[in-house]
Write a protein that holds these residues in place. Structure first.
Motif, short mmCIF file in Angstrom:
data_model
loop_
_atom_site.label_atom_id
_atom_site.label_comp_id
_atom_site.label_asym_id
_atom_site.label_seq_id
_atom_site.Cartn_x
_atom_site.Cartn_y
_atom_site.Cartn_z
N ARG A 83 34.37 28.64 33.29
CA ARG A 83 33.87 27.40 33.36
C ARG A 83 32.43 27.52 33.66
NH1 ARG A 83 37.74 26.95 30.13
NH2 ARG A 83 39.49 25.71 30.48
N SER A 143 34.64 16.83 35.86
CA SER A 143 35.62 17.71 35.19
C SER A 143 35.26 17.84 33.75
CB SER A 143 36.98 16.55 35.18
OG SER A 143 36.56 15.58 34.48
N SER A 144 36.18 18.01 32.83
CA SER A 144 36.09 18.26 31.41
C SER A 144 35.54 17.17 30.69
CB SER A 144 37.30 18.48 30.66
OG SER A 144 38.20 17.39 30.79
N ALA A 202 35.67 22.04 32.97
CA ALA A 202 36.75 21.45 32.49
C ALA A 202 38.13 21.94 33.25
CB ALA A 202 37.01 21.88 30.84
N GLY A 203 38.86 21.08 33.67
CA GLY A 203 40.09 21.22 34.42
C GLY A 203 39.86 21.84 35.84
N GLU A 204 38.52 21.88 36.27
CA GLU A 204 38.12 22.50 37.72
C GLU A 204 37.35 21.66 38.65
OE1 GLU A 204 39.56 25.37 38.71
OE2 GLU A 204 40.57 25.45 36.66
N CYS A 205 37.67 20.41 38.67
CA CYS A 205 36.87 19.66 39.30
C CYS A 205 37.75 19.21 40.63
CB CYS A 205 36.41 18.14 38.79
SG CYS A 205 35.30 17.19 39.75
N HIS A 206 37.74 20.06 41.55
CA HIS A 206 38.59 19.98 42.65
C HIS A 206 37.99 20.05 44.00
CE1 HIS A 206 42.17 20.45 40.15
NE2 HIS A 206 41.47 21.40 39.53
N ASN A 262 40.92 15.52 37.74
CA ASN A 262 41.62 16.74 37.94
C ASN A 262 42.58 16.78 38.99
OD1 ASN A 262 38.75 18.79 36.54
ND2 ASN A 262 40.61 17.85 35.55
#
Length: 333
Positions: A52, A155-156, A188-192, A216
C-alpha cells in the motif's frame, strides 16, 4: 528551468537503474524485512502495508505550461495490486482528462488547451505504478506545492480506491477546495496504528493532521478493548513529539449498517471501537485535539444508499464525505 516534475505527497522517492521512480508514502528503508520487487510484494505472507505504501495515492505535480500536449511515461504492475486506478490531468483545478493505466510500460499523451495553463497530474490512488518521464512539446515550468500542508491517515476509506479517480478521493476533494498541500496516508486494510505511520506523521511538517481510526482494527481484530485505548494514546503521543500544537482531528468509524452491533472475534462491536478510540484520544486531555464521530459524517440511510459493500463508499459516497468534512477540517486563524 527544466520541466522535471516537483512531485509532492510522498515520503521517499526510489529510482531504479532504468530511471523508473516509485513514490513511497512510508520510507521503505525503515521496513523490518526485505521486499521482493518494486510492487511492494513482501516476503512476509499477508503483510500488505508496504504494498500500500508503494501506491502513490495523493502524489501529484503541477506546471505552468504553454505546450499543446503532455506525455506521461508510466508502468502498471500485476500481482497484489493488479487493478490500477486512472491518472487524472487537471487544467486550472478542473478535471481535463482521465486516463486508464494498463499493466506494463506505456505512454499516456494528453492534448492541452491553448496556454498558458496550470496543469496538474494526479497519480493513481490504487495499484502499484512507477513513472519515468513527463514530456511537453513546449515550455513548461514546474510549480512548487502550494498552501499549508495537511496530513491525513486512515484505511481504504481514506485511500478511496473506489473513487472515480485520484483527484476525486475525499482527501483530494477537501485539499483542492481549501488549496492545501495534501499528504494522504490512507492504506487499504492497513490502518493499524503502526509505529512507522506515527513516526512518519511526527517527522513531516504540517499545519493540520487528521486520523480516521478504527474500521481496520475492527475487521482485523488488531486490538482488544483493553489494549486499543492505550494504542491510540501512544500513537498520538508519538505524533505530538513532532507537532506540539498542530491541530489534530480524530475521526471514529463511519456507519457500517450491515456490521453495526456485530462483535468481531475479540468481542468488540463498532460502537465499542468508537468508544475505545475516543477514550484513547481523550486520555491525553489535548486542547488542540478534536473528535468527530464518524456516524455524524454519513447517516445510516446515506450509507445504505451509497456504499459499494459493507464498508466502502462508492464514488458518490466519497464526494459526500468530502462535502461533510471540508467545513470541519479547518486551520486555526
Amino acid at each position: 528551468m527544466g520541466t522535471e516534475p516537483l512531485w509532492t505527497g510522498y515520503r521517499f522517492r526510489e529510482v531504479d537503474a532504468d530511471g523508473w521512480t516509485t513514490f513511497w508514502r512510508l520510507d521503505p528503508r525503515e521496513q523490518p524485512f526485505e521486499l521482493t520487487d518494486w510492487t511492494g510484494n513482501a516476503e512476509r505472507p499477508g503483510h500488505r502495508l508496504w504494498a500500500r505504501a508503494a501506491t502513490p495515492a495523493g502524489v501529484r505535480a503541477r506546471w505552468q505550461t504553454s505546450a499543446t500536449s503532455v506525455t506521461l511515461e508510466i508502468r502498471g504492475a500485476g500481482g497484489l495490486d493488479a487493478i490500477v486506478a486512472p491518472v487524472d490531468f487537471l487544467i486550472g483545478g478542473v478535471l481535463h482528462q482521465r486516463c486508464e493505466v494498463q499493466a506494463g510500460e506505456q505512454r499516456i499523451r494528453v492534448e492541452l488547451p491553448p496556454g498558458p495553463v496550470e496543469l496538474e497530474i494526479w497519480l493513481p490512488q490504487a495499484g502499484a505504478v512507477a513513472v519515468r518521464e513527463v514530456a511537453f512539446d513546449g515550455d513548461a515550468v514546474p510549480q512548487p506545492p502550494a498552501g499549508p500542508r495537511w496530513i491525513t491517515y486512515g484505511s481504504s476509506i481514506s485511500q478511496c480506491t473506489g473513487a472515480y479517480g485520484p483527484s476525486e478521493t475525499w482527501p483530494a476533494l477537501v485539499a483542492r477546495q481549501h488549496q492545501w498541500d495534501l499528504v494522504m496516508l490512507g492504506f487499504a486494510g492497513e490502518c493499524h496504528l503502526d509505529p512507522i505511520a506515527a513516526r512518519t506523521i511526527r517527522d513531516t511538517p504540517a499545519r493540520l493532521i487528521s486520523l480516521c481510526l478504527g474500521i481496520n482494527i475492527y475487521g482485523g481484530e488488531t486490538y482488544s478493548g483493553r489494549t486499543l485505548p492505550g494504542q491510540v494514546e501512544a500513537f498520538l503521543s508519538t505524533v505530538r513529539e513532532g507537532h506540539p500544537h498542530t491541530p489534530i482531528v480524530v475521526i471514529t468509524p463511519l456507519p457500517a449498517p450491515n456490521l453495526e452491533g456485530k462483535p468481531n472475534g475479540l468481542g468488540l462491536t463498532l460502537d465499542d471501537i468508537r468508544a475505545c478510540v475516543e477514550l484513547g484520544a481523550r486520555t491525553r486531555q489535548d486542547p488542540d485535539l478534536q473528535l468527530i464521530d464518524g456516524r455524524t459524517v454519513l447517516s445510516t440511510e446515506e450509507a445504505q444508499a451509497l456504499y459499494a459493500d459493507d464498508v466502502h463508499p462508492g464514488p458518490e459516497g466519497y464526494r459526500l464525505i468530502a462535502e461533510r468534512l471540508a467545513p470541519l477540517l479547518t486551520l486555526p486563524l
